[in-house]
Design a protein around this motif. Sequence first.
Motif, PDB file in Angstrom:
ATOM      1  N   SER A   1      14.777   0.002 -10.514  1.00 26.72           N
ATOM      2  CA  SER A   1      16.099  -0.538 -11.452  1.00 26.72           C
ATOM      3  C   SER A   1      17.381  -0.098 -11.378  1.00 26.72           C
ATOM      4  N   PRO A   2      17.803   0.369 -10.529  1.00 27.25           N
ATOM      5  CA  PRO A   2      19.434   0.107 -10.024  1.00 27.25           C
ATOM      6  C   PRO A   2      19.692  -1.116  -9.286  1.00 27.25           C
ATOM      7  N   MET A   3      18.723  -1.495  -8.365  1.00 28.67           N
ATOM      8  CA  MET A   3      19.092  -2.476  -7.724  1.00 28.67           C
ATOM      9  C   MET A   3      19.017  -3.937  -8.514  1.00 28.67           C
ATOM     10  N   ALA A   4      20.337  -4.493  -7.506  1.00 29.54           N
ATOM     11  CA  ALA A   4      20.555  -5.793  -8.186  1.00 29.54           C
ATOM     12  C   ALA A   4      20.323  -7.032  -7.301  1.00 29.54           C
ATOM     13  N   PRO A   5      18.365  -7.492  -7.128  1.00 31.69           N
ATOM     14  CA  PRO A   5      18.639  -8.609  -5.956  1.00 31.69           C
ATOM     15  C   PRO A   5      19.403  -9.930  -5.827  1.00 31.69           C
ATOM     16  N   ALA A   6      19.407 -10.254  -4.561  1.00 38.85           N
ATOM     17  CA  ALA A   6      20.509 -11.386  -4.216  1.00 38.85           C
ATOM     18  C   ALA A   6      20.081 -12.637  -5.265  1.00 38.85           C
ATOM     19  N   PRO A   7      20.324 -13.994  -5.351  1.00 34.41           N
ATOM     20  CA  PRO A   7      19.765 -15.545  -5.876  1.00 34.41           C
ATOM     21  C   PRO A   7      18.504 -16.073  -5.390  1.00 34.41           C
TER      22      PRO A   7
ATOM     23  N   GLU B   1      25.277   8.412  -2.944  1.00 35.60           N
ATOM     24  CA  GLU B   1      23.487   7.990  -3.256  1.00 35.60           C
ATOM     25  C   GLU B   1      23.554   7.537  -1.844  1.00 35.60           C
ATOM     26  N   TYR B   2      24.117   6.379  -2.129  1.00 35.46           N
ATOM     27  CA  TYR B   2      24.431   5.352  -1.964  1.00 35.46           C
ATOM     28  C   TYR B   2      24.040   5.343   0.475  1.00 35.46           C
TER      29      TYR B   2
ATOM     30  N   SER C   1      11.528   2.252 -11.792  1.00 33.82           N
ATOM     31  CA  SER C   1      12.708   2.454 -12.602  1.00 33.82           C
ATOM     32  C   SER C   1      12.967   4.011 -12.547  1.00 33.82           C
ATOM     33  N   ASN C   2      14.100   4.504 -12.306  1.00 36.53           N
ATOM     34  CA  ASN C   2      14.177   5.937 -12.314  1.00 36.53           C
ATOM     35  C   ASN C   2      15.296   6.606 -13.425  1.00 36.53           C
ATOM     36  N   GLY C   3      14.936   5.255 -14.471  1.00 39.66           N
ATOM     37  CA  GLY C   3      15.840   5.927 -15.895  1.00 39.66           C
ATOM     38  C   GLY C   3      17.320   5.783 -15.476  1.00 39.66           C
ATOM     39  N   ALA C   4      18.191   5.462 -14.557  1.00 39.03           N
ATOM     40  CA  ALA C   4      19.572   5.405 -15.082  1.00 39.03           C
ATOM     41  C   ALA C   4      19.450   4.279 -16.116  1.00 39.03           C
ATOM     42  N   ALA C   5      20.416   4.483 -17.074  1.00 38.17           N
ATOM     43  CA  ALA C   5      20.379   4.356 -18.512  1.00 38.17           C
ATOM     44  C   ALA C   5      21.723   2.339 -17.448  1.00 38.17           C
TER      45      ALA C   5
ATOM     46  N   GLY D   1      23.103  -0.795  -8.022  1.00 40.60           N
ATOM     47  CA  GLY D   1      24.512  -0.778  -9.212  1.00 40.60           C
ATOM     48  C   GLY D   1      24.392   1.145  -8.905  1.00 40.60           C
ATOM     49  N   ARG D   2      25.021   1.618 -10.585  1.00 42.57           N
ATOM     50  CA  ARG D   2      25.035   3.056 -10.437  1.00 42.57           C
ATOM     51  C   ARG D   2      23.329   4.000 -11.068  1.00 42.57           C
ATOM     52  N   SER D   3      23.391   4.893 -10.689  1.00 42.87           N
ATOM     53  CA  SER D   3      22.447   5.565 -10.822  1.00 42.87           C
ATOM     54  C   SER D   3      22.490   6.659 -11.730  1.00 42.87           C
ATOM     55  N   ALA D   4      21.464   7.676 -12.130  1.00 43.50           N
ATOM     56  CA  ALA D   4      21.863   8.398 -12.831  1.00 43.50           C
ATOM     57  C   ALA D   4      22.675   9.596 -13.517  1.00 43.50           C
ATOM     58  N   GLY D   5      22.977   9.168 -11.835  1.00 42.68           N
ATOM     59  CA  GLY D   5      24.128  10.454 -11.889  1.00 42.68           C
ATOM     60  C   GLY D   5      23.825  11.965 -11.147  1.00 42.68           C
ATOM     61  N   ALA D   6      24.685  12.431 -10.688  1.00 41.49           N
ATOM     62  CA  ALA D   6      24.729  13.845  -9.519  1.00 41.49           C
ATOM     63  C   ALA D   6      23.629  14.238  -9.637  1.00 41.49           C
TER      64      ALA D   6
END
Length: 292
Positions: free
Chosen positions: A90-96, A129-130, A17-21, A199-204
């Motif tokens: 944690s910001p990653m959503a694995p494919a089905p 970031e990406y 986890s990188n702490g992104a909400a 997905g979204r990260s914890a910000g710049a």
Amino acid sequence: MASTSAEAPRLSIVIGSNGAAGSVEACLTALEPQIDGAEVLVCEPEPSSPELRIRFPFARFLERRGALVPALWRDGIDTARAPIVALTISPMAPAPDWVETIHAQLQSADVVAGAVEPGEGLRLSDWAEYFCRYAGDMLPFPPHACADLPGDNAAYRREALEQAKPLYGNGFWEPVVHSALEAGGASLWHAPELVVRQGRSAGASAFARQRIHHGRAHARARGAQFGRGRNLAGVLGAPLVPPLLAWRSVRETRRRRRLRLRALAALPLILFFDAAWAVGEALGHLDVLRGR
């Protein structure tokens, strides 16, 4: 259905986890339909809420306050019980089909890593970031043998991890581990079929701080293997790093013929984030020179 304690899991999934909400919830939601026979270890620098833990009873939550992702991965790998260990953040959503693809790809490789694609609703800082981190892992690309693989979407046979264990006592830094595995004869494969979406990260600000910390720790680990001259070059050459890294990111969008305008719009932030990495690397090499 998750494996019980009496069963040996086929796969251990370690999430740093990188702490992104909201990122842990989104990652576990993507994994939930496909985890039969797997254990899921969420390694986090701050504890998730009790409500989240109740929502995902198949996951085990390991806390190590303030730790960077490489240290969280190390702790997860050390806890994992399966003959295959997969890593993500944690910001990653694995494919089905992520779990299915891991099992298929590791029939013929010791290590497999895949593509990292942009998710929905990204802000400009997320796009920057990406490109900083994943331009080289963006689709399309042909399947190929490669040691330069993204740890944020990777899976390992247990034997490969045991071979590399002396290298990640201070954190699982995938460039170091992958290079050593390749040199030792392991097969490492970059598979476009294995996909996660960022997905979204914890910000710049959070990402810039992370880049400094990661760059410093990475340079310190590598610098311990270098002589004084090579570490000094790492300090003095730091101003050259941001334009070089940014050029590489933009080059990848041109090669793949996609997202070029996105990359250009994000270029000032890309340079800012790459400068943060360069500062961290310079500090890491300086730490080695000072004997710290």
